[in-house]
Structures are given as structure tokens and as C-alpha cells.
Design a protein around this motif. Sequence first.
Motif, PDB file in Angstrom:
ATOM      1  N   ASP A 175       1.009  -1.241  -0.199  1.00 14.20           N
ATOM      2  CA  ASP A 175      -0.128   0.203  -0.093  1.00 14.20           C
ATOM      3  C   ASP A 175       0.957   1.390  -0.015  1.00 14.20           C
ATOM      4  O   ASP A 175       0.144   2.411  -0.142  1.00 14.20           O
ATOM      5  CB  ASP A 175      -0.854   0.102   1.224  1.00 14.20           C
ATOM      6  N   LEU A 176       2.148   1.087   0.186  1.00 12.64           N
ATOM      7  CA  LEU A 176       3.075   2.250   0.173  1.00 12.64           C
ATOM      8  C   LEU A 176       3.585   2.338  -1.198  1.00 12.64           C
ATOM      9  O   LEU A 176       4.206   1.434  -1.982  1.00 12.64           O
ATOM     10  CB  LEU A 176       4.038   2.139   0.942  1.00 12.64           C
ATOM     11  N   PRO A 177       4.061   3.638  -1.739  1.00 15.07           N
ATOM     12  CA  PRO A 177       4.917   3.887  -2.972  1.00 15.07           C
ATOM     13  C   PRO A 177       6.288   3.140  -2.866  1.00 15.07           C
ATOM     14  O   PRO A 177       6.898   3.119  -1.699  1.00 15.07           O
ATOM     15  CB  PRO A 177       4.882   5.299  -3.033  1.00 15.07           C
ATOM     16  N   ALA A 178       6.661   2.542  -4.163  1.00 17.01           N
ATOM     17  CA  ALA A 178       7.793   1.990  -4.248  1.00 17.01           C
ATOM     18  C   ALA A 178       9.017   2.769  -3.690  1.00 17.01           C
ATOM     19  O   ALA A 178      10.144   2.210  -2.965  1.00 17.01           O
ATOM     20  CB  ALA A 178       8.239   1.377  -5.618  1.00 17.01           C
ATOM     21  N   GLU A 179       8.894   3.945  -4.125  1.00 19.09           N
ATOM     22  CA  GLU A 179       9.888   4.828  -3.775  1.00 19.09           C
ATOM     23  C   GLU A 179      10.135   5.063  -2.278  1.00 19.09           C
ATOM     24  O   GLU A 179      11.480   5.149  -1.807  1.00 19.09           O
ATOM     25  CB  GLU A 179       9.870   6.302  -4.414  1.00 19.09           C
ATOM     26  N   VAL A 180       9.250   5.182  -1.466  1.00 20.08           N
ATOM     27  CA  VAL A 180       9.273   5.169  -0.337  1.00 20.08           C
ATOM     28  C   VAL A 180       9.640   3.843   0.528  1.00 20.08           C
ATOM     29  O   VAL A 180      10.429   4.174   1.576  1.00 20.08           O
ATOM     30  CB  VAL A 180       7.701   5.570   0.372  1.00 20.08           C
ATOM     31  N   ILE A 181       9.236   2.846  -0.067  1.00 14.68           N
ATOM     32  CA  ILE A 181       9.927   1.396   0.469  1.00 14.68           C
ATOM     33  C   ILE A 181      11.434   1.381   0.479  1.00 14.68           C
ATOM     34  O   ILE A 181      12.133   1.049   1.437  1.00 14.68           O
ATOM     35  CB  ILE A 181       9.216   0.448  -0.012  1.00 14.68           C
ATOM     36  N   VAL A 182      11.905   1.833  -0.770  1.00 10.52           N
ATOM     37  CA  VAL A 182      13.263   1.801  -0.754  1.00 10.52           C
ATOM     38  C   VAL A 182      14.008   2.690   0.112  1.00 10.52           C
ATOM     39  O   VAL A 182      15.020   2.423   0.755  1.00 10.52           O
ATOM     40  CB  VAL A 182      13.755   2.403  -2.271  1.00 10.52           C
ATOM     41  N   ALA A 183      13.448   4.045   0.449  1.00 11.61           N
ATOM     42  CA  ALA A 183      13.742   4.974   1.260  1.00 11.61           C
ATOM     43  C   ALA A 183      13.927   4.327   2.594  1.00 11.61           C
ATOM     44  O   ALA A 183      14.849   4.570   3.537  1.00 11.61           O
ATOM     45  CB  ALA A 183      13.371   6.143   1.207  1.00 11.61           C
ATOM     46  N   LEU A 184      12.754   3.623   3.019  1.00  9.74           N
ATOM     47  CA  LEU A 184      12.665   2.993   4.426  1.00  9.74           C
ATOM     48  C   LEU A 184      13.706   2.040   4.690  1.00  9.74           C
ATOM     49  O   LEU A 184      14.274   1.879   5.629  1.00  9.74           O
ATOM     50  CB  LEU A 184      11.159   2.256   4.455  1.00  9.74           C
ATOM     51  N   VAL A 185      13.900   0.943   3.678  1.00  8.89           N
ATOM     52  CA  VAL A 185      14.935   0.116   3.798  1.00  8.89           C
ATOM     53  C   VAL A 185      16.439   0.506   4.185  1.00  8.89           C
ATOM     54  O   VAL A 185      17.124   0.441   4.875  1.00  8.89           O
ATOM     55  CB  VAL A 185      15.154  -0.952   2.558  1.00  8.89           C
ATOM     56  N   ALA A 186      16.402   1.589   3.205  1.00  8.93           N
ATOM     57  CA  ALA A 186      17.924   2.377   3.287  1.00  8.93           C
ATOM     58  C   ALA A 186      18.000   3.095   4.899  1.00  8.93           C
ATOM     59  O   ALA A 186      19.109   2.974   5.519  1.00  8.93           O
ATOM     60  CB  ALA A 186      17.940   3.371   2.563  1.00  8.93           C
ATOM     61  N   ALA A 187      17.077   3.618   5.282  1.00  7.64           N
ATOM     62  CA  ALA A 187      16.920   4.126   6.583  1.00  7.64           C
ATOM     63  C   ALA A 187      17.164   3.232   7.676  1.00  7.64           C
ATOM     64  O   ALA A 187      17.731   3.335   8.730  1.00  7.64           O
ATOM     65  CB  ALA A 187      15.362   4.943   6.895  1.00  7.64           C
ATOM     66  N   TRP A 188      16.330   1.945   7.571  1.00 11.20           N
ATOM     67  CA  TRP A 188      16.242   0.915   8.470  1.00 11.20           C
ATOM     68  C   TRP A 188      17.865   0.746   8.549  1.00 11.20           C
ATOM     69  O   TRP A 188      18.492   0.374   9.954  1.00 11.20           O
ATOM     70  CB  TRP A 188      15.642  -0.187   8.067  1.00 11.20           C
ATOM     71  N   ASP A 219      16.528  12.396  12.288  1.00 10.62           N
ATOM     72  CA  ASP A 219      15.641  13.431  11.707  1.00 10.62           C
ATOM     73  C   ASP A 219      15.668  13.432  10.215  1.00 10.62           C
ATOM     74  O   ASP A 219      14.886  13.400   9.557  1.00 10.62           O
ATOM     75  CB  ASP A 219      15.668  14.796  12.517  1.00 10.62           C
ATOM     76  N   GLN A 220      17.196  13.293   9.956  1.00 12.62           N
ATOM     77  CA  GLN A 220      17.515  13.210   8.444  1.00 12.62           C
ATOM     78  C   GLN A 220      17.146  12.049   7.779  1.00 12.62           C
ATOM     79  O   GLN A 220      16.378  12.051   6.781  1.00 12.62           O
ATOM     80  CB  GLN A 220      19.139  13.366   8.336  1.00 12.62           C
ATOM     81  N   LEU A 221      17.109  10.907   8.575  1.00 13.88           N
ATOM     82  CA  LEU A 221      16.579   9.669   8.075  1.00 13.88           C
ATOM     83  C   LEU A 221      14.930   9.680   7.788  1.00 13.88           C
ATOM     84  O   LEU A 221      14.280   9.315   6.902  1.00 13.88           O
ATOM     85  CB  LEU A 221      16.621   8.573   9.076  1.00 13.88           C
ATOM     86  N   ALA A 222      14.043  10.442   8.839  1.00 16.68           N
ATOM     87  CA  ALA A 222      12.824  10.565   8.485  1.00 16.68           C
ATOM     88  C   ALA A 222      12.540  11.425   7.337  1.00 16.68           C
ATOM     89  O   ALA A 222      11.596  11.184   6.554  1.00 16.68           O
ATOM     90  CB  ALA A 222      12.279  11.404   9.967  1.00 16.68           C
ATOM     91  N   HIS A 223      13.294  12.424   7.231  1.00 19.05           N
ATOM     92  CA  HIS A 223      13.108  13.584   5.916  1.00 19.05           C
ATOM     93  C   HIS A 223      13.404  12.330   4.947  1.00 19.05           C
ATOM     94  O   HIS A 223      12.831  12.682   3.594  1.00 19.05           O
ATOM     95  CB  HIS A 223      14.315  14.584   6.019  1.00 19.05           C
ATOM     96  N   GLY A 224      14.545  11.447   4.641  1.00 22.67           N
ATOM     97  CA  GLY A 224      14.794  10.923   3.680  1.00 22.67           C
ATOM     98  C   GLY A 224      13.727   9.803   3.221  1.00 22.67           C
ATOM     99  O   GLY A 224      13.483   9.510   1.947  1.00 22.67           O
ATOM    100  N   VAL A 225      12.737   9.441   4.245  1.00 21.13           N
ATOM    101  CA  VAL A 225      11.663   8.462   3.769  1.00 21.13           C
ATOM    102  C   VAL A 225      10.594   9.355   3.493  1.00 21.13           C
ATOM    103  O   VAL A 225       9.650   8.782   3.057  1.00 21.13           O
ATOM    104  CB  VAL A 225      11.365   7.551   4.725  1.00 21.13           C
ATOM    105  N   GLY A 226      10.732  10.623   3.254  1.00 24.61           N
ATOM    106  CA  GLY A 226       9.539  11.423   2.851  1.00 24.61           C
ATOM    107  C   GLY A 226       8.620  11.922   4.118  1.00 24.61           C
ATOM    108  O   GLY A 226       7.533  12.467   3.887  1.00 24.61           O
ATOM    109  N   LEU A 227       8.924  11.916   5.403  1.00 27.42           N
ATOM    110  CA  LEU A 227       7.988  12.219   6.436  1.00 27.42           C
ATOM    111  C   LEU A 227       8.135  13.855   6.457  1.00 27.42           C
ATOM    112  O   LEU A 227       9.098  14.384   6.421  1.00 27.42           O
ATOM    113  CB  LEU A 227       8.383  11.808   8.000  1.00 27.42           C
ATOM    114  N   VAL A 228       6.972  14.580   6.423  1.00 22.24           N
ATOM    115  CA  VAL A 228       7.043  15.913   6.102  1.00 22.24           C
ATOM    116  C   VAL A 228       7.016  16.554   7.491  1.00 22.24           C
ATOM    117  O   VAL A 228       6.773  15.890   8.533  1.00 22.24           O
ATOM    118  CB  VAL A 228       5.646  16.532   5.610  1.00 22.24           C
TER     119      VAL A 228
END
Length: 245
Positions: A175-188, A219-228
Motif C-alpha cells: 500500500d506504500l509507494p515503491a520509492e518510499v519503501i526503498v527509502a525505508l529500507v535504506a533508513a532501517w 531526523d534526516q532519516l525521517a526526511h529521507g523517507v518522505g516524512l513531512v
Amino acid sequence: MSTARGARARARIEVTAAIKDEARRQLAAEGAAKLSLRAVARELGMVSSALYRYFPSRDDLLTALIIDAYDSLGEGAESAHAEVADAEPRERWRAVCEAARRWALAHPHEYALIYGSPVPGYTAPEATVPAAARVGLLLIGIVRDAHQGEGVARTPLPAELKPEAQRMAADLAPDLPAEVIVALVAAWAQLYGLIGFELFGQFNRVVEERQAFFRYAVDQLAHGVGLVFPRSTGAAGGGRGGAGS
């Protein structure tokens, strides 16, 4: 008869706990690679054959310790998240990440067991996956809530990564955009890299204000996954998530 079974069950729980406690002491002293059932049995005053009735092999004991460590980490993160469950996504994200760091600093040898060097000859079974996923699922849930509310910003993916991104999204959170999932895995990965660098001494003589640095980094990781950013801050990146929300 039921009383006798209850007593045996309690005794088994107590002995199992004692075995694990001694194994953790050995992890702290010798490292996971040198964990020995015979040594654990000797320290507890047990014969090896008796210990094998609880853990048939070293790998079975390692698996139990790994699951316990992941569950303890997950419980800490979930408890911290529950305290800020009504906050905006970036605050929730920060709370989970900081809880992971606190747990690691309090349990360095268990952190090394689950996120340090692989144990020679040991392959973690599927049974470890649910416990290992607890923190990741929390972070996915936070991003999902943001996506369904304020929105998340998306960073365009290079063409060669798009098929892999779509596969990852299908596996982890369709249910999440593929771009966001990639960023989430990188942030993890970066989250546990930050914690590991601090825990294992790579920040020595480099980063002195560790807590402040960690908060800035997550906070930079949050920004990277797209959290506004919250609207009230007036910071760049607010609104429905910028491009492609």
C-alpha cells in the motif's frame, strides 16, 4: 496429577531461564562464536546430557537468545511508541529510533548478537523473523499513517532500481509507494549503522555529543523517507508531501 505437571512446567521454565542467563554471561565474556553448551552446563552444575533436553544444540540456544534479544528490542520500541502514539509522524519516528538506541546501549552484547558479525557456522532460521521485524513494522506503520494523512514526499528512483523497488514494496508494504519503501529500507540499515558505530567505538574522537548527533541523524532519516515537517514549524517539505505524494 495436574499439580505435578504444573510443578514440572515451572521447573522447566526456571531451568531454561538459568541456561539463557548463563549463555548471555558467556556472550559478554567470550562472544557468540565461542558459546558452548558444555561450558554452560558446567557453570550451572549440570551434565551436558541434561542441558540437551532443553536445547538440543548450540544453534538452538543461539536461536532462543536471538529471538529474546529481538523481542526485548521490539518491546522497548513499541513501549516508547505507545507513549507518543497521538503525536505527529516525525515525533513517533524519533521515539522509536531513540528507543532502539537506548536498548542497544543497555544491552551491548545482545545487540552485537543480532546486529554484529555473523556467528560462524550459524544460520538464523525463519523462526527469528517475526521478532526481528517488530521495529521495522513500527517504522512502516508510522510512514503508512503519514502517507494516508499529511502525505509523504517521494524521491524519484533511477530506472535500473524500479523493478527491485516494486518487488520490495510488494513484499513489505504493497500500500506504500515503491520509492518510499526503498527509502525505508535504506533508513532501517542506516539506523542500525548509526547505533553500531556508537556502540562499537567508531565514533570515538569523531562525535562527542552522541545523543544530539543521533537525534539529528534520525531526523534526516525521517526526511529521507518522505516524512513531512509539521505545518506549525514552517519548514520546507510541508504540505501533502511535495512531488508525487
